[in-house]
Design a protein around this motif. Structure first.
Motif, PDB file in Angstrom:
ATOM      1  N   THR A 163       0.862  -1.194   0.000  1.00  0.00           N
ATOM      2  CA  THR A 163       0.000   0.000   0.000  1.00  0.00           C
ATOM      3  C   THR A 163       0.891   1.234   0.000  1.00  0.00           C
ATOM      4  N   LEU A 164       0.272   2.387  -0.015  1.00  0.00           N
ATOM      5  CA  LEU A 164       1.048   3.630   0.080  1.00  0.00           C
ATOM      6  C   LEU A 164       1.812   3.655   1.413  1.00  0.00           C
ATOM      7  N   GLY A 165       1.125   3.254   2.477  1.00  0.00           N
ATOM      8  CA  GLY A 165       1.767   3.219   3.799  1.00  0.00           C
ATOM      9  C   GLY A 165       2.975   2.295   3.802  1.00  0.00           C
ATOM     10  N   PHE A 166       2.885   1.192   3.067  1.00  0.00           N
ATOM     11  CA  PHE A 166       4.014   0.260   2.938  1.00  0.00           C
ATOM     12  C   PHE A 166       5.178   0.956   2.223  1.00  0.00           C
ATOM     13  N   ARG A 167       4.881   1.659   1.141  1.00  0.00           N
ATOM     14  CA  ARG A 167       5.956   2.298   0.352  1.00  0.00           C
ATOM     15  C   ARG A 167       6.624   3.420   1.146  1.00  0.00           C
ATOM     16  N   LEU A 168       5.819   4.136   1.923  1.00  0.00           N
ATOM     17  CA  LEU A 168       6.392   5.226   2.726  1.00  0.00           C
ATOM     18  C   LEU A 168       7.322   4.689   3.813  1.00  0.00           C
ATOM     19  N   ARG A 169       6.995   3.509   4.318  1.00  0.00           N
ATOM     20  CA  ARG A 169       7.820   2.925   5.393  1.00  0.00           C
ATOM     21  C   ARG A 169       8.992   2.105   4.855  1.00  0.00           C
ATOM     22  N   TYR A 170       8.998   1.855   3.541  1.00  0.00           N
ATOM     23  CA  TYR A 170      10.009   0.969   2.949  1.00  0.00           C
ATOM     24  C   TYR A 170      11.453   1.364   3.316  1.00  0.00           C
ATOM     25  N   PRO A 171      11.799   2.652   3.276  1.00  0.00           N
ATOM     26  CA  PRO A 171      13.202   3.021   3.578  1.00  0.00           C
ATOM     27  C   PRO A 171      13.634   2.658   4.997  1.00  0.00           C
ATOM     28  N   LEU A 172      12.680   2.422   5.901  1.00  0.00           N
ATOM     29  CA  LEU A 172      13.050   2.094   7.286  1.00  0.00           C
ATOM     30  C   LEU A 172      13.883   0.819   7.366  1.00  0.00           C
ATOM     31  N   LEU A 235      -3.550 -12.581  11.817  1.00  0.00           N
ATOM     32  CA  LEU A 235      -2.255 -12.368  12.461  1.00  0.00           C
ATOM     33  C   LEU A 235      -1.214 -12.110  11.368  1.00  0.00           C
ATOM     34  N   TYR A 236      -0.500 -11.025  11.506  1.00  0.00           N
ATOM     35  CA  TYR A 236       0.547 -10.706  10.531  1.00  0.00           C
ATOM     36  C   TYR A 236       1.871 -10.457  11.248  1.00  0.00           C
ATOM     37  N   VAL A 237       2.955 -10.767  10.545  1.00  0.00           N
ATOM     38  CA  VAL A 237       4.283 -10.474  11.090  1.00  0.00           C
ATOM     39  C   VAL A 237       4.979  -9.500  10.144  1.00  0.00           C
ATOM     40  N   ARG A 238       5.973  -8.828  10.665  1.00  0.00           N
ATOM     41  CA  ARG A 238       6.752  -7.957   9.780  1.00  0.00           C
ATOM     42  C   ARG A 238       7.782  -8.836   9.053  1.00  0.00           C
ATOM     43  N   GLY A 239       8.667  -9.450   9.815  1.00  0.00           N
ATOM     44  CA  GLY A 239       9.672 -10.349   9.252  1.00  0.00           C
ATOM     45  C   GLY A 239      10.120  -9.924   7.870  1.00  0.00           C
ATOM     46  N   ASP A 240      10.012 -10.839   6.920  1.00  0.00           N
ATOM     47  CA  ASP A 240      10.409 -10.559   5.545  1.00  0.00           C
ATOM     48  C   ASP A 240       9.207 -10.207   4.681  1.00  0.00           C
ATOM     49  N   SER A 241       8.054  -9.995   5.309  1.00  0.00           N
ATOM     50  CA  SER A 241       6.833  -9.859   4.523  1.00  0.00           C
ATOM     51  C   SER A 241       6.660  -8.432   4.013  1.00  0.00           C
ATOM     52  N   ASN A 242       5.607  -8.251   3.235  1.00  0.00           N
ATOM     53  CA  ASN A 242       5.254  -6.919   2.753  1.00  0.00           C
ATOM     54  C   ASN A 242       4.258  -6.246   3.686  1.00  0.00           C
ATOM     55  N   TYR A 243       4.093  -6.816   4.859  1.00  0.00           N
ATOM     56  CA  TYR A 243       3.129  -6.265   5.809  1.00  0.00           C
ATOM     57  C   TYR A 243       3.916  -5.500   6.866  1.00  0.00           C
ATOM     58  N   VAL A 244       3.818  -4.184   6.895  1.00  0.00           N
ATOM     59  CA  VAL A 244       4.738  -3.412   7.743  1.00  0.00           C
ATOM     60  C   VAL A 244       4.053  -2.526   8.773  1.00  0.00           C
ATOM     61  N   TYR A 245       2.745  -2.492   8.820  1.00  0.00           N
ATOM     62  CA  TYR A 245       2.058  -1.755   9.896  1.00  0.00           C
ATOM     63  C   TYR A 245       0.705  -2.417  10.156  1.00  0.00           C
ATOM     64  N   LYS A 246       0.200  -2.222  11.362  1.00  0.00           N
ATOM     65  CA  LYS A 246      -0.927  -3.024  11.841  1.00  0.00           C
ATOM     66  C   LYS A 246      -2.174  -2.920  10.948  1.00  0.00           C
ATOM     67  N   ASP A 247      -2.518  -1.706  10.517  1.00  0.00           N
ATOM     68  CA  ASP A 247      -3.773  -1.527   9.782  1.00  0.00           C
ATOM     69  C   ASP A 247      -3.617  -1.649   8.267  1.00  0.00           C
ATOM     70  N   GLN A 248      -2.505  -2.201   7.815  1.00  0.00           N
ATOM     71  CA  GLN A 248      -2.288  -2.307   6.369  1.00  0.00           C
ATOM     72  C   GLN A 248      -3.414  -3.095   5.697  1.00  0.00           C
ATOM     73  N   LEU A 249      -3.958  -4.084   6.410  1.00  0.00           N
ATOM     74  CA  LEU A 249      -5.046  -4.904   5.858  1.00  0.00           C
ATOM     75  C   LEU A 249      -6.198  -4.023   5.357  1.00  0.00           C
ATOM     76  N   PHE A 250      -6.602  -3.073   6.183  1.00  0.00           N
ATOM     77  CA  PHE A 250      -7.767  -2.257   5.825  1.00  0.00           C
ATOM     78  C   PHE A 250      -7.430  -1.271   4.710  1.00  0.00           C
ATOM     79  N   ASP A 251      -6.138  -0.905   4.625  1.00  0.00           N
ATOM     80  CA  ASP A 251      -5.745  -0.017   3.532  1.00  0.00           C
ATOM     81  C   ASP A 251      -5.801  -0.751   2.190  1.00  0.00           C
TER      82      ASP A 251
END
Lengths: 298, 269
Positions: A163-172, A235-251
């Motif tokens: 999502t956009l939120g994922f892309r914004l957090r990508y550099p972290l 249940l989602y993990v950050r790990g190596d996934s593309n899921y990087v914040y809690k509410d990404q599902l709803f986005d």
């Protein structure tokens, strides 16, 4: 033999155990081709509650990665819930029906539904909560859509889209020491090894390829389930996934209104299969609490 | 295939029994001994395939879960090396009872092979023994698992947390009591017991140098006891960087073929 052979205690009946659970081996499916374990509370609850059903994660047999499903079954029994863990056709200890030409995805859903049909006979309850973990989320999701007996779904590391939120957090990720250490390791390995590793990678991707729904279709299907009253925990993990914040599902579903019906637990430090015991313990606690709080009163 | 629990109440073991497709009079039954906790999941699929191959060749087999593994009772705290050996002996009786066979082969992988060898040395009467990558030193085995654990944590992005872990190895709790029981494993020292010897021993190896050297000592020992000893080298599977997550599936068609052929080779003797 050093000792004479004695007639052993061999049983498909529940054992009289000191613990909070009773387990017995069951054969499921129309031809009893599916191997499973029914885990019940030592003291049966007065009202029949939904039964939690779980099955193979990838090619793992029904105990799950790191015996996760055995631990989950026994913890659920402690709070008064029955569960069934079983192997899909041809996996683990289940037989493969000769002449069955159906696609794996179709057969998996049929197996899950066959088990659901047998729950009243096994447990006295006709309702079920399905646990999907990684690839088994596909059959859990499909079976829930098809079968009104499903009143809850627990998706562990299910569908995820950037999502956009994922892309914004990508550099972290560039400030993660662990990522740099791994990058250095891979770089060194590439120098040491030939190109054969790349061929193996390609082959692995081909084996694990899955058909993903589009975010739009997934949102529409989740809405159908929610309207039917199905309770959902993801249940989602950050790990190596593309899921990087809690509410990404709803986005990525594009529907914030679902947030009142779908619960999300996020594990920023865990990996895909919860290899650290502290992460796994927390995940199992979340699942047990969800089941107890949402289904005890029914 | 028949799945069931057996053994004492409260300490029941889970087993999967496979009948031969076509029974043979006098054929031995084969007990399949999984590796220890940390390599158990990896081996399940290969053992199922091995059981199916043995069935087609005319042999009954039993796969079983040690206490604290798979669907057996107990938690990982119960999986000491001594409990593995004791449950193996219980499973051996169960298999002979179920199959009606009078002769027994043990096939063990990694720590399961070590448990099979120790059970034999302690007096379990077996016709043959297959030691598939047997662990000969508990200390070396734990060191290998710890190296794999370090690499796994690196690859799974837990590098920063690795040092903070205690009593945990490759995704499982490893209590001190279990660690001590595994550390104490020394297959060479177990030879002093000399209570029992099989008629036939097959060593399957995947190129671990230290363990392979120990095989020579074991081979000599069992040869002196009158056993027919053979060895088969398997293609190298990749060393410590394989099976990182404990979640992969071991596929070893060559090992399965060699085991079935070896057990089948005793027919007519």
């Amino acid at each position: 033999m050093s000792e004479p052979i004695r007639s052993a205690e061999r049983s498909e009946q529940p054992a009289r155990e000191r613990s909070s659970y009773r387990e017995r081996v069951v054969r499921l499916g129309s031809a009893k081709e599916l191997a499973g374990i029914l885990c019940e509370p030592a003291l049966s609850p007065s009202l029949p509650r939904p039964v939690v059903v779980m099955w193979n994660v990838g090619l793992n047999h029904h105990v799950g990665p790191y015996r996760t499903f055995v631990d989950l079954s026994r913890k659920l029994a402690e709070v008064g819930f029955c569960s069934v863990r079983f192997d899909l056709s041809g996996l683990g200890d289940s037989e493969f029906a000769a002449g069955d030409a159906r696609a794996d995805s179709e057969r998996s859903v049929a197996d899950v539904r066959a088990v659901l049909e047998q729950l009243p006979e096994l447990t006295g309850s006709a309702r079920a909560v399905l646990v999907g973990f990684c690839s088994s989320v596909d059959s859990a999701h499909a079976a829930a859509l098809q079968d009104p007996k499903v009143v809850g779904i627990i998706n562990i590391e299910g569908y995820s889209f950037p999502t956009l939120g994922f892309r914004l957090r990508y550099p972290l990720r560039f400030v993660s020491v662990s990522r740099w250490v791994r990058w250095a390791y891979h770089r060194r390995q590439r120098r040491l090894q030939s190109g054969s590793a790349h061929l193996a990678d390609d082959g692995e991707q081909a084996v694990y390829q899955r058909e993903y729904p589009t975010p739009g279709r997934l949102a529409s299907e989740y809405r159908r389930l929610v309207e039917r009253g199905v309770r959902i925990l993801c249940l989602y993990v950050r790990g190596d996934s593309n899921y990087v914040y809690k509410d990404q599902l709803f986005d990525f579903l594009g529907d914030r209104s679902l947030a009142s019906h779908i619960e999300v637990e996020y594990f920023p430090d865990a990996d895909h299969i919860f290899t650290f015991t502290k992460h796994r313990d927390r995940a199992l606690s979340c699942i047990v609490n969800f089941v107890r709080e949402r289904f005890s009163a029914e | 295939m028949r799945t069931f629990h057996f053994g004492e109440f409260g300490r029941r073991l889970y087993g999967a029994y496979t009948d031969p497709v076509e029974g043979r009079r006098g054929a031995p039954a084969v007990l399949l001994c999984y590796p220890g906790v940390h390599e158990y999941n990896t081996a399940h699929w290969a053992f199922r395939r091995l059981a199916a191959s043995l069935s087609r060749a005319g042999y009954a087999s039993l796969r079983f879960d040690y206490p604290g593994t798979g669907d057996s009772d107990g938690s990982v705290e119960d999986t000491t090396f001594a409990s593995m050996v004791a449950s193996l002996q219980t499973a051996a009786r169960e298999l002979l009872d179920l199959s009606g066979a009078r002769k027994l082969w043990l096939v063990g992988l990694r720590l399961g092979a070590t448990a099979a060898a120790v059970a034999t040395l302690e007096g379990l009467e077996v016709r043959g023994l297959v030691l598939w990558d047997a662990v000969t030193s508990g200390e070396s085995y734990l060191a290998e698992l710890e190296e794999r654990d370090r690499l796994r944590d690196l690859l799974f992005l837990h590098w920063a947390e690795h040092a903070t872990k205690s009593q945990e190895l490759l995704g499982y709790t490893l209590p001190h009591s279990v660690r001590r029981s595994i550390s104490a494993v020394n297959l060479g020292k177990s030879l002093e017991q000399r209570a029992g010897a099989p008629k036939q021993v097959l060593f399957l190896r995947e190129g671990r140098e230290g363990d392979a050297a120990k095989d020579v000592e074991l081979s000599r020992f069992w040869s002196e006891q009158g056993a027919e000893v053979s060895r088969h080298d398997l293609p190298f599977g990749g060393g410590v960087d394989r099976q990182i997550s404990g979640n992969e599936v071991l596929l070893s068609s060559e090992a399965i073929a060699v085991i079935v052929e070896t057990i089948g080779g005793e027919r007519g003797r």
